[in-house]
Design a protein around this motif. Structure first.
Motif, PDB file in Angstrom:
ATOM      1  N   SER A   1       0.947  -1.174  -0.078  1.00  0.00           N
ATOM      2  CA  SER A   1       0.130  -0.142   0.104  1.00  0.00           C
ATOM      3  C   SER A   1       0.920   1.115   0.077  1.00  0.00           C
ATOM      4  O   SER A   1       2.091   1.180   0.596  1.00  0.00           O
ATOM      5  N   PRO A   2       0.560   2.404  -0.475  1.00  0.00           N
ATOM      6  CA  PRO A   2       1.177   3.687  -0.328  1.00  0.00           C
ATOM      7  C   PRO A   2       1.474   4.087   1.226  1.00  0.00           C
ATOM      8  O   PRO A   2       0.530   3.366   1.905  1.00  0.00           O
ATOM      9  N   PRO A   3       2.277   4.994   1.226  1.00  0.00           N
ATOM     10  CA  PRO A   3       2.607   5.271   2.714  1.00  0.00           C
ATOM     11  C   PRO A   3       1.223   5.860   3.291  1.00  0.00           C
ATOM     12  O   PRO A   3       0.361   6.527   2.841  1.00  0.00           O
ATOM     13  N   ALA A   4       1.180   5.564   4.582  1.00  0.00           N
ATOM     14  CA  ALA A   4       0.157   6.268   5.337  1.00  0.00           C
ATOM     15  C   ALA A   4       0.062   7.938   5.406  1.00  0.00           C
ATOM     16  O   ALA A   4       1.249   8.517   5.254  1.00  0.00           O
ATOM     17  N   THR A   5      -1.050   8.556   5.415  1.00  0.00           N
ATOM     18  CA  THR A   5      -1.021   9.853   5.482  1.00  0.00           C
ATOM     19  C   THR A   5      -1.319  10.052   6.873  1.00  0.00           C
ATOM     20  O   THR A   5      -2.146   9.541   7.622  1.00  0.00           O
ATOM     21  N   SER A   6      -0.860  11.465   7.478  1.00  0.00           N
ATOM     22  CA  SER A   6      -1.137  11.801   8.846  1.00  0.00           C
ATOM     23  C   SER A   6      -1.447  13.047   8.800  1.00  0.00           C
ATOM     24  O   SER A   6      -0.883  13.801   9.504  1.00  0.00           O
ATOM     25  N   HIS A   7      -2.947  13.405   8.139  1.00  0.00           N
ATOM     26  CA  HIS A   7      -3.607  14.602   8.269  1.00  0.00           C
ATOM     27  C   HIS A   7      -4.590  14.693   9.258  1.00  0.00           C
ATOM     28  O   HIS A   7      -5.453  15.705   8.825  1.00  0.00           O
ATOM     29  N   GLY A   8      -4.845  13.662  10.119  1.00  0.00           N
ATOM     30  CA  GLY A   8      -6.012  13.890  10.945  1.00  0.00           C
ATOM     31  C   GLY A   8      -7.021  12.875  10.302  1.00  0.00           C
ATOM     32  O   GLY A   8      -6.927  12.154   9.653  1.00  0.00           O
ATOM     33  N   GLY A   9      -8.210  13.192  10.717  1.00  0.00           N
ATOM     34  CA  GLY A   9      -9.436  12.630  10.181  1.00  0.00           C
ATOM     35  C   GLY A   9      -9.967  12.982   8.989  1.00  0.00           C
ATOM     36  O   GLY A   9      -9.200  13.712   8.043  1.00  0.00           O
ATOM     37  N   PHE A  10     -11.129  12.467   8.632  1.00  0.00           N
ATOM     38  CA  PHE A  10     -11.862  12.617   7.427  1.00  0.00           C
ATOM     39  C   PHE A  10     -11.997  14.238   6.930  1.00  0.00           C
ATOM     40  O   PHE A  10     -11.557  14.481   5.941  1.00  0.00           O
ATOM     41  N   LEU A  11     -12.566  14.983   7.867  1.00  0.00           N
ATOM     42  CA  LEU A  11     -12.567  16.494   7.518  1.00  0.00           C
ATOM     43  C   LEU A  11     -11.230  17.227   7.355  1.00  0.00           C
ATOM     44  O   LEU A  11     -11.200  17.913   6.078  1.00  0.00           O
ATOM     45  N   ASP A  12     -10.458  16.451   8.168  1.00  0.00           N
ATOM     46  CA  ASP A  12      -8.865  17.360   7.941  1.00  0.00           C
ATOM     47  C   ASP A  12      -8.367  16.935   6.521  1.00  0.00           C
ATOM     48  O   ASP A  12      -7.932  17.807   5.819  1.00  0.00           O
TER      49      ASP A  12
END
Length: 192
Positions: A124-135
């Motif tokens: 899988s691609p690297p995880a994103t760490s931008h918060g939740g769905f709305l973020d």
């Protein structure tokens, strides 16, 4: 890609297929199947990653080329039981167009295609760490708007504009499925 871009891409593919191969325009029900199929990979993957946290990124189960055949076969089985095989074809084409459109979008942005977006569970691609769905939505949406306002005419913007015009032209040529049916229903209600 944004939901409307996936819908547009899938509708163009399906409309051209039905008009060229079967010499008929998509029905309202087929158009709804295209709409659902074109959105389902993101409706599965984005909440699993951005809200629930079951997967690492927004490209996993729904985008996987290993899962797609099972999803399409399940839809086909339900459609056959209901006597609506053509709807399963509309759904499958739209569902399969989704990861293809994502990869084309990478190319139009000048990036190399990242096959990890379709190879879950192998990778899988690297995880994103931008918060939740709305973020995540806010980050990507404001980045998109900023690009539209500041980048001038890019390949991606030109493609999106042409795709939008093609969808509108095809949709009108097809008799404006869904809208035409809704209009007929409203007129019938008035004349009662």
């Amino acid at each position: 890609m944004w939901p409307w871009e996936h819908l547009a891409f899938a509708y163009v593919l399906y409309s051209l297929t039905t008009n060229v191969v079967f010499r008929t325009s998509p029905s309202a029900r087929e158009t709804i199947a295209v709409a659902v199929g074109s959105q389902l990979p993101d409706l599965i993957d984005k909440p699993l990653a951005w809200t629930i946290g079951i997967t690492d990124g927004g490209y996993s189960i729904g985008h996987s080329i290993f899962v797609a055949p099972f999803v399409c076969l399940a839809v086909y089985a339900v459609a056959v039981r209901r006597g609506e095989r053509v709807l399963s074809g509309a759904f499958a084409l739209a569902y399969l167009s989704h990861p293809i459109a994502d990869m084309l979008s990478q190319l139009f942005r000048g990036r190399a295609v990242d096959l990890r977006t379709v190879l879950w569970p192998i990778t899988s691609p690297p995880a994103t760490s931008h918060g939740g769905f709305l973020d995540h939505f806010a980050l990507y949406f404001f980045r998109y708007v900023h690009q539209l306002l500041t980048s001038g005419l890019t390949v991606q913007i030109a493609f999106q504009s042409l795709l939008g015009l093609a969808v509108l032209a095809l949709w009108l040529f097809d008799g404006a499925p869904i809208a035409a049916d809704a209009w007929r229903l409203l007129r019938a209600q008035r004349h009662r």
